[in-house]
Design an enzyme around this catalytic site. Structure first.
Site, PDB file in Angstrom:
ATOM      1  N   ASP A  83       2.534  12.535  31.086  1.00  0.00           N
ATOM      2  CA  ASP A  83       2.822  13.344  29.902  1.00  0.00           C
ATOM      3  C   ASP A  83       2.842  14.956  29.934  1.00  0.00           C
ATOM      4  O   ASP A  83       1.927  15.392  30.455  1.00  0.00           O
ATOM      5  CB  ASP A  83       1.968  12.797  28.772  1.00  0.00           C
ATOM      6  CG  ASP A  83       2.255  13.208  27.447  1.00  0.00           C
ATOM      7  OD1 ASP A  83       3.090  12.793  26.976  1.00  0.00           O
ATOM      8  OD2 ASP A  83       1.298  13.837  26.525  1.00  0.00           O
ATOM      9  N   GLU A 103       7.434  13.539  32.457  1.00  0.00           N
ATOM     10  CA  GLU A 103       8.165  14.015  31.037  1.00  0.00           C
ATOM     11  C   GLU A 103       7.975  15.277  31.042  1.00  0.00           C
ATOM     12  O   GLU A 103       7.051  16.228  30.877  1.00  0.00           O
ATOM     13  CB  GLU A 103       7.136  13.547  29.945  1.00  0.00           C
ATOM     14  CG  GLU A 103       7.855  13.839  28.526  1.00  0.00           C
ATOM     15  CD  GLU A 103       7.144  14.466  27.687  1.00  0.00           C
ATOM     16  OE1 GLU A 103       7.579  14.740  26.316  1.00  0.00           O
ATOM     17  OE2 GLU A 103       5.810  14.726  27.940  1.00  0.00           O
TER      18      GLU A 103
END
Length: 606
Positions: free
Chosen positions: A281, A334
């Site tokens: 993330d 990401e």
């Protein structure tokens, strides 16, 4: 320190007691307190080693026992801290750590062994993104193994991606503010219950990807922050150690011990829980020193630039070491910018990820589909732009949870027009996603055309599928379409074998803005598939499409089929080419293109 830190640090039951070990190099004193000593650690002090780790044994402690560390910090403050290496914790909002010894017997040896030889970028990957707490509220890990696993298998997804399962205090963070990096959340059971869920997915032939959050951690007094009275895990300079957007601390990657804490944690999930990938993330927030920081709010690197060189080397070490040890896994970034080389090998100065989320594709595609078909000709090249840069990285095409929360509405709700057009638009969006180069990810609820935007506080709106519910056939039709997309996708290498090479894709028609039509071919492993998307609000009765092979072609799938809730204006199931050159092909055929539809064609001879 080693990459298997968890074998030394944390709590471990040995014969006669539990060994405790915690890194707190600047503390004056550390004691263990828990329900086994009345939360009075005065008789259970630990001894500090030269490595800054405090160790000791407490006799007569059983599995399930609650404990914390009383850390007398360098700043003179006594703090009661959860164990950074705890493998189990209390159910939030309680926050003590728990002693736990795994007794799970794995049944997926063949899966793990076979995975070592896999090449995910050249194989089908269709990912169902799940928030465990709200797929169906109230289910445990073992209950999810009995319900979620067969559902994902029935829908035909090859992988499931779980939003962070690591322990976190606030459910509204969805797991993205982690306090227990080594502990699957106790909300749904103990660590062996989670192992059983992973085991069940593997038994069903489904890979498990976990969201992982090395970018930042929350400030909760009992967690990692100021652990020994100093900025231990976080960078001491607030311009590098505090995140302005999220109000969290940022890991200090200049410290070897902090890097090893995170690197070992990645190994932990692969080694101890047999997961098949990590989706990392907020990579961009780690790569850029000036991320969300204005003038004077950040410190340039040694070259005067804005790239965090420690973060770059961390990602390179993370990916190289994980791939070397486990093989066949998927490391997914990401990353929201155009940083060069996210999925390039570290040997060539890349970050070494296997995949990168294509957030540009997501933004452009959803932006296009939100426009009324009457006006889409002005936005035509929003859908063609992604192929200008597609081969720069190995991409995943995400329609993720971030796009259906905080007032953004559901995917169905983004579609313009009346209810028929909304459903038709959603079906077309999904088929377009599945046919576009790149692996696909879909957040739960989209496959049933959920009307409301997602909330972590309630279950998906499964009642839309009930026989008595209004529009139930339309919702069920979308669900059947997703299953059909996955089945056709998995069975046809043209849609995935050469996903990330120029050989796998060619435009047939990229410029027909007047009719809102796109046509392209996919190739792989000797197979060919042609995708024709009519994203206008009109049916084109005799639209000529160039086809790369002469002879008979068949319709593999059309989103306007009545089985999927469409009007049934699909093309004839078979057609024969004519020797009329079109779209730079020597042969072509005319076919009916229903309004707001996507049609897949393949040669009858395969």
């Amino acid at each position: 320190m080693t990459r298997d830190l968890w074998h030394d640090l944390g709590s471990h039951r040995r014969e006669g007691g539990v060994d405790f070990a915690v890194w707190a190099p600047n503390a004056h004193d550390v004691q263990v307190l828990g329900d086994f000593n009345g939360w009075d650690g005065s008789g259970h002090g630990l001894r500090r080693g030269d490595d800054g780790v405090w160790r000791g044994r407490v006799e007569g402690v059983d599995d399930g026992a609650l404990y914390k560390y009383a850390v007398h910090g360098a700043d003179g403050v006594r703090r009661e801290k959860a164990d950074p290496f705890a493998v189990w914790a209390e159910v939030p909002p309680a926050n003590a750590s728990r002693v736990f010894t795994s007794r799970h017997t794995w049944t997926d040896d063949a899966w793990v062994e076979q995975r070592r030889t896999r090449q995910p970028w050249a194989e089908p990957m269709s990912v169902y993104e799940v928030h465990l707490g709200s797929w169906r509220v109230g289910l445990s890990y073992r209950e999810l193994a009995e319900t979620l696993v067969p559902y994902v298998a029935e829908q035909g997804f090859t992988h499931v991606e779980l939003m962070p399962v690591m322990e976190h205090p606030f459910g509204g963070s969805w797991g993205y503010q982690v306090t227990g990096y080594y502990a699957p959340t106790a909300r749904f059971g103990d660590p062996d219950d989670f192992r059983a869920l992973v085991d069940a997915f593997h038994a069903a032939g489904i890979g498990v990807i976990l969201d992982w959050v090395p970018a930042h951690f929350p400030r909760d007094e009992w967690a990692l922050g100021r652990f020994d009275g100093t900025p231990l895990y976080e960078h001491p300079d607030p311009r590098r150690g505090e995140h302005p957007d999220w109000g969290t601390f940022v890991f200090d990657l200049t410290k070897g011990e902090v890097r090893e804490f995170l690197l070992a944690n990645a190994f932990w999930w692969f080694e101890e829980f047999h997961v098949d990938g990590l989706r990392v993330d907020a990579v961009a927030s780690m790569l850029y020193l000036d991320y969300s920081r204005g003038p004077g709010g950040w410190v340039p690197n040694v070259h005067g630039g804005n790239i965090d060189l420690e973060a770059v080397s961390f990602f390179q070490e993370l990916n190289a070491s994980c791939y070397a040890r486990f093989g066949g896994i998927a490391m997914i970034a990401e990353e929201s910018t155009a940083y060069d080389g996210v999925t390039r090998d570290v040997a060539y100065d890349g970050l070494g990820f296997g995949f990168k989320w294509n957030l540009g594709w997501m933004h452009d595609t959803l932006g296009y589909f939100a426009v009324d078909p009457m006006y889409r000709s002005h936005d035509h090249h929003r859908l063609t732009f992604a192929m200008m840069y597609h081969h720069a990285e190995n991409f995943v095409l995400p329609l993720s949870h971030d796009e259906v929360v905080h007032g953004k509405g559901s995917l169905l709700g983004k579609m313009p027009g009346d209810r028929w057009k909304q459903f038709a638009g959603l079906r077309a969006l999904l088929a377009y996603q599945w046919s576009h180069p790149g692996k696909q990810l879909l957040f739960m609820g989209a496959e049933i055309a959920q009307d409301r935007e997602w909330s972590e506080e309630r279950s998906l709106d499964w009642d839309v599928l009930d026989a008595g519910a209004a529009e139930a056939s339309s919702h069920a039709g979308v669900q059947r379409l997703v299953s059909a997309l996955n089945a056709t996708y998995a069975d046809n290498p043209a849609l995935w074998k050469d996903d990330h090479t120029p050989d796998g894709f060619a435009w047939l028609e990229a410029d027909d803005a007047a009719n809102n039509v796109y046509a392209f071919l996919r190739r792989g492993d000797g197979r060919t598939l042609v995708c024709v998307a009519n994203l206008s609000g009109n049916t084109w009765q005799r639209y000529r499409v160039g086809l790369p092979e002469k002879g008979a072609w068949r319709v593999v799938l059309c989103t306007d089929d009545t089985e999927y809730g469409g009007a049934g204006a699909s093309p004839d199931p078979e057609l024969v080419t004519e020797e009329i050159a079109w779209h730079r092909q020597t042969s072509s055929a005319e076919l009916r293109l229903p309004a707001l539809s996507v049609t897949w064609l393949e040669p009858v001879d395969g």
